[in-house]
Design a protein around this motif. Sequence first.
Motif, short mmCIF file in Angstrom:
data_model
loop_
_atom_site.label_atom_id
_atom_site.label_comp_id
_atom_site.label_asym_id
_atom_site.label_seq_id
_atom_site.Cartn_x
_atom_site.Cartn_y
_atom_site.Cartn_z
N ALA A 199 -9.27 -64.26 -32.41
CA ALA A 199 -10.01 -63.08 -33.10
C ALA A 199 -10.33 -62.13 -32.21
O ALA A 199 -10.69 -61.03 -32.57
CB ALA A 199 -11.00 -63.59 -34.05
N LEU A 200 -10.49 -62.40 -30.73
CA LEU A 200 -10.98 -61.36 -29.90
C LEU A 200 -9.76 -60.15 -29.87
O LEU A 200 -10.42 -58.93 -30.03
CB LEU A 200 -11.16 -61.98 -28.73
N GLY A 201 -8.75 -60.67 -30.04
CA GLY A 201 -7.68 -59.38 -30.23
C GLY A 201 -8.05 -58.44 -31.49
O GLY A 201 -8.36 -57.32 -31.18
N PRO A 202 -7.94 -58.85 -32.65
CA PRO A 202 -8.15 -58.09 -33.81
C PRO A 202 -9.49 -57.37 -33.84
O PRO A 202 -9.81 -56.26 -34.13
CB PRO A 202 -7.91 -58.93 -35.06
N LEU A 203 -10.44 -58.06 -33.27
CA LEU A 203 -11.90 -57.46 -33.31
C LEU A 203 -11.87 -56.38 -32.25
O LEU A 203 -12.52 -55.30 -32.53
CB LEU A 203 -13.16 -58.52 -32.96
N SER A 204 -11.14 -56.47 -31.08
CA SER A 204 -11.35 -55.46 -30.12
C SER A 204 -10.56 -54.29 -30.79
O SER A 204 -10.79 -53.04 -30.20
CB SER A 204 -10.86 -55.94 -28.79
N MET B 21 -9.15 -66.61 -38.95
CA MET B 21 -9.13 -65.03 -38.29
C MET B 21 -8.66 -64.02 -39.23
O MET B 21 -8.91 -62.88 -38.51
CB MET B 21 -8.22 -65.23 -37.17
N GLY B 22 -8.37 -64.18 -40.34
CA GLY B 22 -7.75 -63.07 -41.19
C GLY B 22 -9.33 -62.48 -41.49
O GLY B 22 -9.31 -61.28 -41.89
N ILE B 23 -10.46 -63.03 -41.48
CA ILE B 23 -11.52 -62.45 -41.58
C ILE B 23 -11.85 -61.22 -40.80
O ILE B 23 -12.61 -60.41 -40.86
CB ILE B 23 -12.92 -63.58 -41.65
N ALA B 24 -11.37 -61.30 -39.63
CA ALA B 24 -11.80 -60.44 -38.33
C ALA B 24 -11.38 -59.00 -38.78
O ALA B 24 -12.11 -58.07 -38.80
CB ALA B 24 -10.97 -61.11 -37.27
N PRO B 25 -9.83 -58.78 -39.16
CA PRO B 25 -9.57 -57.41 -39.77
C PRO B 25 -9.94 -56.98 -40.63
O PRO B 25 -10.17 -55.83 -40.98
CB PRO B 25 -8.26 -57.59 -39.45
N ILE B 26 -11.00 -57.59 -41.65
CA ILE B 26 -11.58 -57.37 -42.71
C ILE B 26 -12.98 -56.98 -42.22
O ILE B 26 -13.35 -55.82 -42.87
CB ILE B 26 -11.55 -58.36 -44.04
N ALA B 27 -13.56 -57.86 -41.37
CA ALA B 27 -14.91 -57.61 -40.96
C ALA B 27 -14.96 -56.43 -40.04
O ALA B 27 -16.03 -55.51 -40.22
CB ALA B 27 -15.67 -58.70 -40.74
N ALA B 28 -14.26 -56.42 -39.16
CA ALA B 28 -14.40 -55.67 -38.02
C ALA B 28 -14.36 -54.04 -38.28
O ALA B 28 -15.37 -53.44 -37.85
CB ALA B 28 -13.12 -55.69 -36.87
N PRO B 29 -13.39 -53.66 -39.10
CA PRO B 29 -13.93 -51.92 -39.31
C PRO B 29 -14.98 -51.88 -40.09
O PRO B 29 -15.58 -50.81 -39.97
CB PRO B 29 -12.53 -51.82 -40.11
N THR B 30 -15.52 -52.74 -41.16
CA THR B 30 -16.66 -52.69 -41.70
C THR B 30 -17.81 -52.69 -40.96
O THR B 30 -18.68 -51.88 -40.83
CB THR B 30 -16.88 -53.72 -42.76
N ILE B 31 -17.93 -53.55 -39.87
CA ILE B 31 -18.98 -53.84 -38.69
C ILE B 31 -18.79 -52.61 -37.95
O ILE B 31 -19.91 -52.03 -37.68
CB ILE B 31 -18.62 -54.96 -38.01
N GLN C 39 -14.72 -45.99 -46.50
CA GLN C 39 -13.92 -46.07 -47.38
C GLN C 39 -12.72 -46.49 -46.54
O GLN C 39 -12.00 -47.25 -46.90
CB GLN C 39 -13.37 -44.71 -47.84
N PHE C 40 -12.66 -45.99 -45.05
CA PHE C 40 -11.62 -46.61 -44.28
C PHE C 40 -11.63 -48.23 -44.10
O PHE C 40 -10.58 -48.76 -44.14
CB PHE C 40 -11.46 -46.00 -43.18
N ALA C 41 -12.72 -48.61 -43.77
CA ALA C 41 -13.10 -49.85 -43.60
C ALA C 41 -12.84 -50.83 -44.77
O ALA C 41 -12.15 -51.94 -44.66
CB ALA C 41 -14.48 -50.26 -42.99
N TYR C 42 -13.05 -50.36 -45.99
CA TYR C 42 -12.80 -51.02 -47.22
C TYR C 42 -11.06 -50.97 -47.37
O TYR C 42 -10.44 -52.07 -47.83
CB TYR C 42 -13.45 -50.52 -48.59
N ALA C 43 -10.46 -49.88 -47.38
CA ALA C 43 -9.10 -49.85 -47.34
C ALA C 43 -8.22 -50.88 -46.37
O ALA C 43 -7.38 -51.62 -46.68
CB ALA C 43 -8.47 -48.54 -47.20
#
Length: 401
Positions: free
Chosen positions: A23-28, A146-156, A253-257
Motif C-alpha cells: 500500500a505504500l505505492g497507492p498511498l504515495s 490494500m484497496g482501503i489505501a486508495p479510498i482513504a489516501a485522498p480523504t486523508i 468531493q474529489f476524495a469521495y469520488a
Amino acid sequence: MSENGSRQQYSFAWIMLLALLTALGPLSIDMYLPALPQMADDFGVSTQMMANTLPAYFFGLAMGQLIYGPISDRIGRKKPLYVGLSLYAIASVLCVFASSEWNLIVLRVVQALGGCVGVVIARAAIRDRLDIQGSAQAFSSMMIVMGIAPIAAPTIGAWILYFSNWRAVFVCLAFIGCISLFCVHFFFKETLQPSRRLKLSFQQVLTLYASILKDQSFRFPMLAGCLTGGALFSYISSASPVMMDMYGLNQQQFAYAFGLNAMGIIVLSSINKRLVSRVSTINRLKLGGVIQFSGALTVFIAGLFGHPAIEIVMIGLFLTVSGLGFTGPNAMALAMSGQGARAGTASAIMGSGQFAVGLLVGVLLNFLVWNSLLNMGIMMLMLTTGGLFAIAKVAQYFKQA
C-alpha cells in the motif's frame, strides 16, 4: 492446468502486513492528488505540469523493482525491506523541503526507489509459500485490504490540506514509512530459506531476466496485467485535471469520488476470491478484461461529447478501475505460478513493467491535444484493448499447456 488447494494456509495478519508494504505505492500516489492544484499554485505552474510528479514516481518504481527482485532472490526477502523502507522515509522527509517542481520530481523518484521494495517482496513472499490457487486467493485478499489505501489516501490528504498545506502530506508519508519499517523488523518472517536462494552475479541476473521473459507462462500474463493495470495509471494521472479542473470538484468531493472508484476494486476482489473454487483463473481474468474494456469505451465516448454529465463519466471510471479486482490478482497468480525460487526477480519484472506502462501513460498524456477527459479515454481504450488481446494469448497458452 491443475489448480489444487494451497500448500500452506496464510493468516489474515500476514496478508495485512504484506498489504501495508504494498500500500505504500497507492498511498504515495493518491494521498497528494487533492493537493496538485495547490502545489501548482505554490510553484507557479499548471496542474498538468504538477501531475508530472506522478510519472516520476512511476519511473522510480519501475527501476527500483528491477534492483530489489534479484537481490531478494540472492539474500532473502527481509534485508532489502530494511534498505528500501529507510530510503523511502528519508526521501519523504526531503520532499517536505522541496523548493521547486523539478526538485520535487527528483525527490519523488528517490522516494519511489525506496518504496517499491514492498510490492516486490510481498508478491515474492506469497509465491514462496503458496501455489497458484492459494496465490490467487492471497492476492485477492491483499487487494481487498490494500484497496482501503486508495479510498482513504485522498480523504486523508484532503483533511490534511484542510488543516495545513501540501508539505504536511509528505510528513504523513514519512511517518507511514517508519511504521512499515517497525512492522517489518518485529513481524515479518523470512520466507526464502538459505537453501533456496540463488547465487547470482550481474551477468547471471541479466541471463535470469532473459530466461523469465522467454517463459510464455510468465510473459503473456505479465502483458495482460501490465496493460489492464495501465488503465488505472491513466485514471490516476488524469483524475485531478478531469474532476477538479474540468468538473470543479473541491478537495473533499474529489476524495469521495476517487474513493468510490477504489471501492470497486475491493468489491470485485472479494467476488473474485469467492469464485476461486467455482470459476477458473483464466475465465476470471477474461471477465475482468471485459469489464475494464466496457468502462474505457464509456469514458472514451463520453469524452467525444466535450463536457458530458459527470454521472456518465463516473460509471465508466468505476468499471475501468473496479475491473482490476479480477484482472490484477489473476494475471499475477498466473504469471508467478511457475517461477519458484526466482519469484523475486519475476515479481520485479512484472512490477517494473506495470509502472513502466504508468510512466509511458503519464508522458503520452502530455502530448495529447484534446480535453483531459478525452485524452484519458483514449489511453484507457488503447490499454484495455491491448489487455484483451494479451488475455486471449494467456487463454490460448494455458489451454495448450
